[in-house]
Design an enzyme around this catalytic site. Structure first.
Site, PDB file in Angstrom:
ATOM      1  N   ASP A 222       0.852  -1.189   0.000  1.00 32.99           N
ATOM      2  CA  ASP A 222       0.000   0.000   0.000  1.00 32.99           C
ATOM      3  C   ASP A 222       0.887   1.237   0.000  1.00 32.99           C
ATOM      4  O   ASP A 222       2.126   1.141   0.039  1.00 32.99           O
ATOM      5  CB  ASP A 222      -0.939   0.007   1.209  1.00 32.99           C
ATOM      6  CG  ASP A 222      -2.293   0.648   0.884  1.00 32.99           C
ATOM      7  OD1 ASP A 222      -2.288   1.731   0.257  1.00 32.99           O
ATOM      8  OD2 ASP A 222      -3.340   0.093   1.247  1.00 32.99           O
ATOM      9  N   HIS A 260     -13.244  -0.932  -7.498  1.00 34.81           N
ATOM     10  CA  HIS A 260     -14.469  -0.119  -7.563  1.00 34.81           C
ATOM     11  C   HIS A 260     -14.200   1.366  -7.292  1.00 34.81           C
ATOM     12  O   HIS A 260     -15.060   2.205  -7.539  1.00 34.81           O
ATOM     13  CB  HIS A 260     -15.545  -0.666  -6.614  1.00 34.81           C
ATOM     14  CG  HIS A 260     -15.259  -0.492  -5.155  1.00 34.81           C
ATOM     15  ND1 HIS A 260     -16.225  -0.720  -4.188  1.00 34.81           N
ATOM     16  CD2 HIS A 260     -14.138  -0.120  -4.480  1.00 34.81           C
ATOM     17  CE1 HIS A 260     -15.710  -0.489  -2.993  1.00 34.81           C
ATOM     18  NE2 HIS A 260     -14.457  -0.136  -3.148  1.00 34.81           N
TER      19      HIS A 260
END
Length: 353
Positions: A222, A260
């Site tokens: 990340d 998404h």
């Protein structure tokens, strides 16, 4: 038949229409009454009080002073209407409140607690962009950017306290999802030698997977500021970086609730990097995201459509149908894929390079 003969029926239709719109207008009240109940710990207090409590008893146990019992009663009455609490009267006609089954998800120490999600989703700053939905319908920017003057990712990086709330909310959602993922897709992970959770936040998902499959070499990837604040784990490697620039190599890549957030073009960019990071013959990319069925009568269909609007408002991304996923994966060069529905809002999409 005279006009007057239809009046009762027309009045009934009108009342139903008004009620329908009033319920929509005050839809925000449900989430904010629920937030209030969570903030003052109503479910936890009832549980610790042998599962039942009167208004007076509850008022004395709340973490606030000078509680007005009538005000509290009115909130409890609405929670009963919402199906969160149950009301009965004892032999002295004193109203007692207990938890409905759904309220077990409001207990802070519950394994599948939704408290972090409720607090994260209803924080004040995250409500502001919804007032800019109209401005966000253009091609140039999102409602979040219009309302907050920056992207959601810039906001989170610059507001550590709000970022922590956001991450706690995502971790809460992850705990709900991970059990369904592991229980429903054991064969997806069995036999893997290495797995990298790209965009894995504080590592909640990858830790759950490692605990279930300790033979897998696990890592979480990340942004640097996310990795810096994530907890260390002796058996999980933490790797800082940017998925738009590169993705660490592994036999399988996990993308949970990532795609998404982004446009189709950005997703193709991410997916190509993921496809190139796994072995061509034995590798795969495991996507955990909504697979919309727009005409479905499934009880989660409305929630999935709401999540699509959430993406529209906050990130500029979208929830996708099964056809959308097929087109996206073909564009990214995958030779095949399969979609599996699990006991969650999301589905599991395995893509093969």
């Amino acid at each position: 038949m005279g006009v007057s003969d239809n009046k009762p029926e027309s009045q009934e239709v009108d009342i139903k229409a008004q009620a329908h719109l009033w319920n929509i207008i005050y839809g925000f009240a449900d989430s904010l009454v629920l937030r209030c109940a969570v903030e003052i710990g109503i479910a936890d207090i009832i549980k610790s009080n042998n599962g039942s409590i009167s208004v007076t008893e509850l008022a004395s146990k709340l973490p606030i002073t000078n509680v007005n019992s009538d005000n509290l009663y009115r909130v409890l009455r609405y929670l009963v209407h919402m199906g969160i609490l149950k009301e009965v009267s004892d032999s002295n006609e004193v109203k007692l409140y207990s938890l409905q089954p759904v309220a077990t998800l409001l207990l802070r120490d519950a394994e599948r607690s939704m408290v972090p999600i409720i607090l994260g989703m209803t924080q004040k700053d995250f409500m502001i962009p919804w007032h800019f939905m109209k401005e966000g319908l253009g091609n140039d920017t999102t409602a979040f950017e219009k309302g907050m003057g920056m992207t959601i990712w810039q906001y989170l990086e610059g507001h550590p306290e709000q970022s922590n709330l956001f991450n706690e909310g995502m971790a809460g959602e992850t705990r709900l999802l991970t059990k369904s993922l592991i229980d429903g897709c054991r064969d997806t992970f069995e036999g893997l030698t290495s797995l990298c959770d790209v965009g894995g936040g504080n590592g909640t998902t990858i830790k759950g997977i490692y605990d279930a499959f300790p033979q897998i070499k696990c890592s979480v990837y990340d942004l640097p500021h996310v990795i810096a604040s994530s907890p260390e784990h002796p058996n999980i490697e933490r790797i800082p970086g940017d998925m738009f620039k590169s993705v660490p190599s592994a036999q399988a890549i996990l993308l949970k609730l990532i795609l998404h957030d982004w446009t189709d073009e950005e997703c193709v960019n991410i997916l190509i990097k993921c496809r190139e990071a796994v072995p061509k013959d034995t590798g795969k990319v495991i996507i955990v995201d909504v697979a919309l069925e727009e005409e479905s009568q499934h009880e989660l269909t409305k929630t999935r459509l709401i999540l699509d609007i959430d993406m529209l408002v906050n990130t500029g991304g979208r929830e996708r149908s099964e056809d959308d996923w097929e087109k996206l994966l073909k564009r990214a060069g995958f030779r095949g894929h399969k979609i599996r529905h699990i006991a969650a809002i999301q589905s599991v999409i395995e893509a093969f390079p």
